[in-house]
Design a protein around this motif. Structure first.
Motif, PDB file in Angstrom:
ATOM      1  N   ASN A 124       0.857  -1.164   0.079  1.00 46.26           N
ATOM      2  CA  ASN A 124      -0.060   0.109  -0.050  1.00 46.26           C
ATOM      3  C   ASN A 124       1.003   1.159  -0.084  1.00 46.26           C
ATOM      4  N   PRO A 125       1.631   1.607  -1.091  1.00 44.11           N
ATOM      5  CA  PRO A 125       2.302   2.725  -1.241  1.00 44.11           C
ATOM      6  C   PRO A 125       1.662   4.025  -0.933  1.00 44.11           C
ATOM      7  N   PRO A 126       2.401   4.978  -0.194  1.00 46.08           N
ATOM      8  CA  PRO A 126       1.883   6.142   0.023  1.00 46.08           C
ATOM      9  C   PRO A 126       1.537   6.763  -1.401  1.00 46.08           C
ATOM     10  N   THR A 127       0.367   7.686  -1.481  1.00 43.41           N
ATOM     11  CA  THR A 127       0.033   8.168  -2.866  1.00 43.41           C
ATOM     12  C   THR A 127       0.371   9.782  -2.753  1.00 43.41           C
ATOM     13  N   PHE A 128       0.556  10.105  -4.044  1.00 43.68           N
ATOM     14  CA  PHE A 128       0.789  11.548  -4.327  1.00 43.68           C
ATOM     15  C   PHE A 128      -0.528  12.327  -4.404  1.00 43.68           C
ATOM     16  N   GLU A 129      -0.709  13.322  -3.874  1.00 43.05           N
ATOM     17  CA  GLU A 129      -2.097  13.840  -4.005  1.00 43.05           C
ATOM     18  C   GLU A 129      -1.810  15.643  -4.421  1.00 43.05           C
ATOM     19  N   ALA A 130      -1.232  16.401  -3.550  1.00 40.76           N
ATOM     20  CA  ALA A 130      -0.837  17.704  -3.836  1.00 40.76           C
ATOM     21  C   ALA A 130       0.474  17.754  -5.225  1.00 40.76           C
ATOM     22  N   ALA A 141       4.885   7.853 -13.963  1.00 39.78           N
ATOM     23  CA  ALA A 141       3.667   7.600 -13.504  1.00 39.78           C
ATOM     24  C   ALA A 141       3.356   8.208 -12.165  1.00 39.78           C
ATOM     25  N   VAL A 142       2.076   8.732 -11.925  1.00 42.30           N
ATOM     26  CA  VAL A 142       1.881   9.039 -10.442  1.00 42.30           C
ATOM     27  C   VAL A 142       1.783   7.974  -9.692  1.00 42.30           C
ATOM     28  N   ILE A 211       5.537  11.336   2.440  1.00 44.37           N
ATOM     29  CA  ILE A 211       5.655  10.702   3.866  1.00 44.37           C
ATOM     30  C   ILE A 211       4.487  10.466   4.561  1.00 44.37           C
ATOM     31  N   ARG A 212       4.085   9.352   5.135  1.00 42.37           N
ATOM     32  CA  ARG A 212       2.657   9.186   5.586  1.00 42.37           C
ATOM     33  C   ARG A 212       3.089   8.508   7.160  1.00 42.37           C
ATOM     34  N   LEU A 213       2.284   8.985   7.952  1.00 41.89           N
ATOM     35  CA  LEU A 213       2.201   8.642   9.309  1.00 41.89           C
ATOM     36  C   LEU A 213       1.019   7.756   9.693  1.00 41.89           C
ATOM     37  N   THR A 214       1.223   6.743  10.232  1.00 38.56           N
ATOM     38  CA  THR A 214       0.149   5.800  10.950  1.00 38.56           C
ATOM     39  C   THR A 214       0.287   5.595  12.302  1.00 38.56           C
ATOM     40  N   GLU A 215      -0.919   5.966  13.053  1.00 43.58           N
ATOM     41  CA  GLU A 215      -1.007   5.609  14.604  1.00 43.58           C
ATOM     42  C   GLU A 215      -1.050   4.255  14.784  1.00 43.58           C
ATOM     43  N   LYS A 216      -0.132   3.567  15.619  1.00 44.62           N
ATOM     44  CA  LYS A 216      -0.191   2.329  16.335  1.00 44.62           C
ATOM     45  C   LYS A 216      -0.308   2.172  17.536  1.00 44.62           C
ATOM     46  N   ASP A 217      -0.622   1.079  18.164  1.00 46.81           N
ATOM     47  CA  ASP A 217      -0.642   1.154  19.589  1.00 46.81           C
ATOM     48  C   ASP A 217       0.917   1.366  20.437  1.00 46.81           C
ATOM     49  N   ASP A 218       1.979   1.102  19.531  1.00 49.34           N
ATOM     50  CA  ASP A 218       3.126   1.335  20.268  1.00 49.34           C
ATOM     51  C   ASP A 218       3.890   2.287  19.741  1.00 49.34           C
ATOM     52  N   GLY A 219       3.142   3.091  19.007  1.00 48.62           N
ATOM     53  CA  GLY A 219       3.810   4.419  18.530  1.00 48.62           C
ATOM     54  C   GLY A 219       3.247   4.653  17.211  1.00 48.62           C
ATOM     55  N   VAL A 220       4.199   5.623  16.277  1.00 45.45           N
ATOM     56  CA  VAL A 220       3.594   5.741  14.838  1.00 45.45           C
ATOM     57  C   VAL A 220       4.529   5.252  13.813  1.00 45.45           C
ATOM     58  N   ARG A 221       3.905   4.590  13.073  1.00 47.06           N
ATOM     59  CA  ARG A 221       4.494   4.005  11.880  1.00 47.06           C
ATOM     60  C   ARG A 221       4.616   5.177  10.548  1.00 47.06           C
ATOM     61  N   VAL A 222       6.030   5.075  10.306  1.00 42.59           N
ATOM     62  CA  VAL A 222       6.529   6.169   9.252  1.00 42.59           C
ATOM     63  C   VAL A 222       6.795   5.456   7.837  1.00 42.59           C
ATOM     64  N   ASP A 223       5.716   5.586   7.089  1.00 45.81           N
ATOM     65  CA  ASP A 223       6.401   5.353   5.477  1.00 45.81           C
ATOM     66  C   ASP A 223       6.599   6.298   4.710  1.00 45.81           C
ATOM     67  N   MET A 224       7.237   6.036   3.716  1.00 55.45           N
ATOM     68  CA  MET A 224       7.814   7.109   2.801  1.00 55.45           C
ATOM     69  C   MET A 224       7.989   6.363   1.298  1.00 55.45           C
ATOM     70  N   ARG A 225       7.870   7.342   0.335  1.00 54.21           N
ATOM     71  CA  ARG A 225       7.867   7.121  -1.058  1.00 54.21           C
ATOM     72  C   ARG A 225       8.886   8.106  -1.938  1.00 54.21           C
ATOM     73  N   SER A 226       9.809   7.873  -2.524  1.00 56.08           N
ATOM     74  CA  SER A 226      10.582   8.652  -3.275  1.00 56.08           C
ATOM     75  C   SER A 226      10.344   8.286  -4.801  1.00 56.08           C
ATOM     76  N   ALA A 227      10.041   9.334  -5.772  1.00 48.41           N
ATOM     77  CA  ALA A 227       9.735   9.148  -6.921  1.00 48.41           C
ATOM     78  C   ALA A 227      10.469   9.902  -7.923  1.00 48.41           C
ATOM     79  N   SER A 228      11.157   9.623  -8.955  1.00 44.89           N
ATOM     80  CA  SER A 228      11.736  10.588  -9.940  1.00 44.89           C
ATOM     81  C   SER A 228      10.695  11.014 -11.039  1.00 44.89           C
ATOM     82  N   ARG A 229      10.606  12.104 -11.340  1.00 40.68           N
ATOM     83  CA  ARG A 229       9.560  12.655 -12.409  1.00 40.68           C
ATOM     84  C   ARG A 229      10.090  11.938 -13.911  1.00 40.68           C
ATOM     85  N   ILE A 230      11.272  12.153 -14.193  1.00 39.62           N
ATOM     86  CA  ILE A 230      11.975  11.671 -15.374  1.00 39.62           C
ATOM     87  C   ILE A 230      12.594  10.490 -15.355  1.00 39.62           C
TER      88      ILE A 230
END
Length: 255
Positions: A124-130, A141-142, A211-230
């Motif tokens: 479930n990769p973090p998605t680009f919106e803005a 691709a987006v 960068i996406r944050l997800t609250e868990k019982d034992d803290g906050v999970r930090v997921d990240m995605r980095s993508a080149s435009r070209i």
């Protein structure tokens, strides 16, 4: 009397100096082409293909400069001419430093998969919106290309999300501070997501980060995605960016 008026001709005549100067001139031309390739593309003076051609031509001329520099060293040593010898050594040394980066890029291209989109969450990769509109206008691709998943897992299997034992608010504050320290341009930030753009120094390539944050019982999970435009391959840049950022974020959160 004549010997005191006329100085003896230096051994080798003008050849040691001529060869040394030829190597130096080739070195300058190579430096202009290689350094200017990124700048010319960054300022939209040339296309990406042309800039890469300039880089290759500069590398070839640099190799020629190095060869001429070595010839100058040999001739100057044989003729016992210290100044041309020094000039040849300087030229050869400068060539080694000049081609180090392109050589490293070529080596990296052979050891990393030809992918340009990296994420810590393959399911479930973090998605680009803005930044979706900016990415939609770019060649790449987006959405995360799922065909990259197997290659990413094989090459960067250790790249995982991190978990911080802090509140969502504190983690996001640490994320913003770390992004600012990296010099990235923030596009949007909310309680659980931040989108930003990183611009490479030489060619000015735009790589987007979410960068996406997800609250868990034992803290906050930090997921990240980095993508080149070209570009089909990022030479490992996005994976390195994620790894470095998460390490910096962990250090900041531990303070």
């Amino acid at each position: 009397m004549a010997s005191s008026i006329f100085k003896p001709r230096p051994r080798g005549g003008a050849w040691p100096i001529v060869v040394a100067w030829l190597g130096f001139v080739l070195l300058i031309v190579a430096g202009v082409l290689m350094a200017g390739s990124g700048t010319a593309y960054r300022w939209d003076w040339v296309s990406l293909g042309t800039s890469f051609s300039m880089l290759r031509q500069g590398a070839h001329i640099a190799a020629a400069a190095g060869a001429v520099g070595l010839v100058a060293v040999i001739i100057a040593a044989f003729c016992r001419r210290p100044r041309p010898l020094l000039a040849g050594l300087i030229t050869s040394t400068a060539v080694v430093a000049m081609v180090a980066l392109p050589a490293h890029m070529m080596q990296r291209a052979q050891t990393v998969p030809p992918i340009h989109d990296i994420t810590t969450d393959l399911e479930n990769p973090p998605t680009f919106e803005a930044l979706a509109e900016a990415r939609d206008a770019a060649p790449n691709a987006v959405a995360y290309p799922q065909r990259f998943a197997d290659q990413q897992q094989a090459a960067y299997g250790r790249l995982k999300a991190i978990k911080l034992p802090l509140s969502m608010e504190d983690v996001m504050a640490a994320v913003e501070a770390t992004v600012d320290a990296q010099g990235w341009e923030i596009a949007t930030v909310s309680d659980s997501k931040l989108e930003a753009t990183a611009t490479t120094r030489w060619f000015g390539f735009k790589d987007d980060v979410v960068i996406r944050l997800t609250e868990k019982d034992d803290g906050v999970r930090v997921d990240m995605r980095s993508a080149s435009r070209i570009g089909q391959s990022d030479l490992g840049t996005n994976a390195a960016r994620i790894q470095d950022f998460l390490m910096a974020l962990s250090d900041r959160a531990a303070q």
